[in-house]
Design an enzyme around this catalytic site. Structure first.
Site, short mmCIF file in Angstrom:
data_model
loop_
_atom_site.label_atom_id
_atom_site.label_comp_id
_atom_site.label_asym_id
_atom_site.label_seq_id
_atom_site.Cartn_x
_atom_site.Cartn_y
_atom_site.Cartn_z
N GLU A 89 72.64 -4.70 -7.15
CA GLU A 89 71.35 -4.06 -6.93
C GLU A 89 71.34 -3.42 -5.54
O GLU A 89 70.29 -3.05 -5.03
CB GLU A 89 70.20 -5.04 -7.13
N CYS A 121 68.82 -9.51 -9.83
CA CYS A 121 69.84 -10.57 -9.71
C CYS A 121 70.40 -11.01 -11.06
O CYS A 121 71.36 -11.77 -11.12
CB CYS A 121 69.26 -11.78 -8.97
N HIS A 256 70.04 -19.74 -10.26
CA HIS A 256 70.01 -18.63 -9.32
C HIS A 256 69.33 -19.15 -8.05
O HIS A 256 68.26 -19.77 -8.11
CB HIS A 256 69.21 -17.46 -9.91
#
Ligand code: CAA
Length: 426
Positions: A89, A121, A256
């Site tokens: 990103e 993400c 994450h």
């Protein structure tokens, strides 16, 4: 332990920049109590990408390490790669994909489908699933895929997001005869919703974020994805019983990790979801489960967080940095056991999936080299870090400094001339 498929991660290469900012120094410069960053967010250093590194060099450096794993006999021949996906990103161009630079630097063959993928993400997981399904479909004709997640997390200086920056990349060779992790293909739970929690308009190099709301979005997506995973695990080929607490079947759970404290918040929600879904336990109040959640967090989650504590947020690579950290220290202990993985991308899309750690992972774990890489890093001052804020990603410098003689990467960014970016092997 029953394996869900014979497709998965065959090699796992990691690369982080060789510069890092101690967050104690950032706290002092911003007049914030250091405990807020060290304990409240759970991070003690954040990686800083120097001007000669960007998402392309991070990706290529991780890719080179992944391909070289296994020694002379076991290294992956670039000619075997039929699909390259770079997830990022923090792309360097709106049209030309980071992947095509990486394709050249790694010497991949012309007959290799090559592209960049984006969903905040979540992009790394999207790429991993596409690659595994490409192999499962048979159209890969027995070739391997190379999936690389690479990012430089940037927020405006002095914003609440500033201490949650970082940089790094993880490259994964995906094959039909993996050594590291066999994926439970088809057993994932997904949750997508259009939310404005974190985004980066095309003219900006630093992300915008609605911080507190982003935490809520992450946790809502976790509950949704996990419940779908759980319901698919019951009564399918995996044959979990309806009364089973699903996380009990997972030897480790990786999240994450934009900052390590987030993994604790996530694990608590996951435990509550498990609890509510279990007819035998549902009668107890959530407060009663706190000691059990703490114990399960210490056993199943904490061992994967040591690298994120020292690197910060690596966006697409974050979940896979946790996987590398876990395997570097515990691959032998986990061999033959199922682990859970949760990927969240703002905006949003999330996926909860699992896989079985393979017996070959232990032999490769020593080659990941993450602890050694972190040990070799040099600390930068707040002033040096602030000078780097404009570099890399979209703010590329015309002629960045050359890497120092002790630079351990294989490739660096040489600068931009006539609007064309150039990269070199060291
Ligand atoms: N000692 C110990 N702890 C302290 C403290 C002190 N002196 N002062 C504060 N704290 C604790 C707080 O209690 C809080 O912990 P809890 O949440 O467990 O209560 C923690 O430190 C952080 O404090 P604040 O919430 O007050 O911090 P903040 O307002 O400055 O912002 C943040 C925190 C919202 C995470 C901000 O850093 C941010 O916006 N980060 C970027 C967005 C982000 O990472 N979102 C995550 C979900 S979205 C996602 O995952 C995608 C992605 O990668 C971006």
């Amino acid at each position: 332990m029953k394996r869900g498929s014979n497709i998965g991660i065959d090699r796992l290469g990691v690369y982080v920049p060789d510069r890092a900012l101690p967050l104690r120094d950032l706290a002092a410069a911003r007049s914030v109590p250091p405990e807020k960053l060290l304990e409240g967010l759970g991070v003690h250093h954040m990686a800083v990408a120097p001007a000669y590194e960007d998402c392309v060099t991070l990706a290529a450096n991780a890719g080179a390490r992944a391909l070289a794993m296994g020694g002379t006999a076991g290294r992956t021949d670039p000619g075997e790669i039929g699909l390259l996906i770079v997830a990022t990103e923090t792309a360097v161009d709106h049209a030309k994909p980071a992947a095509i630079f990486v394709h050249e630097l790694l010497g991949l063959p012309p007959s290799c489908r090559t592209y960049e993928i984006k969903h905040a993400c979540y992009g790394g997981t999207a790429a991993l699933m596409v690659a595994a399904e490409w192999i499962a479909s048979g159209v890969g004709r027995g070739r391997k895929a190379l999936v690389i997640a690479s990012d430089i997390a940037k927020y405006p200086p002095r914003s609440a997001g500033e201490p949650t920056q970082g940089a790094g990349a993880v490259a994964m060779v995906i094959s039909g005869d993996p050594t590291v992790l066999a994926l439970d293909l088809g057993l994932s739970g997904v949750h997508a919703a259009n939310v404005h929690d974190f985004w980066r308009p095309l003219d900006r190099s630093q992300a915008l974020v609605d911080g507190k709301y982003s935490l809520d979005c992450y946790l809502t997506a976790l509950a949704g994805a996990f419940q779908e995973y759980r319901s698919r695990a019951i009564g399918t080929a995996f044959q979990l019983e309806a009364e089973a607490v699903t996380s009990d079947h997972l030897a480790a759970i990786l999240y994450h990790t934009p900052f390590p404290r987030m993994a604790w918040k996530a694990h608590r929600v996951l435990a509550e979801e498990d609890w509510r879904s279990n007819p035998r336990r549902a009668a107890k109040l959530p407060a009663d489960i706190e000691p059990e959640v703490r114990a399960s967090y210490a056993e199943k989650v904490e061992p994967s967080l040591w690298a994120a504590q020292a690197v910060g947020n690596t966006y697409t690579a974050s979940l896979y940095l946790c996987l590398a950290a876990l395997l570097e220290r515990q691959a032998d202990r986990l061999a033959g056991r199922r682990i859970g993985m949760f990927s969240y991308g703002s905006g949003s899309c999330a996926e909860f999936y699992s896989g079985v750690v393979l017996s070959g992972a232990g032999a490769l774990a020593g080659e990941i080299g993450l602890a050694a890489m972190l040990e070799r890093r040099r600390s930068v001052s707040v002033a040096e870090y602030e000078r780097h804020l404009g570099s890399g990603a979209l703010g590329g410098e015309a002629s960045p400094d050359l890497p120092p003689p002790d630079f351990r990467g294989a490739f660096f960014y040489r600068g931009t001339s006539d609007d064309r970016r150039a990269y070199s092997p060291v």
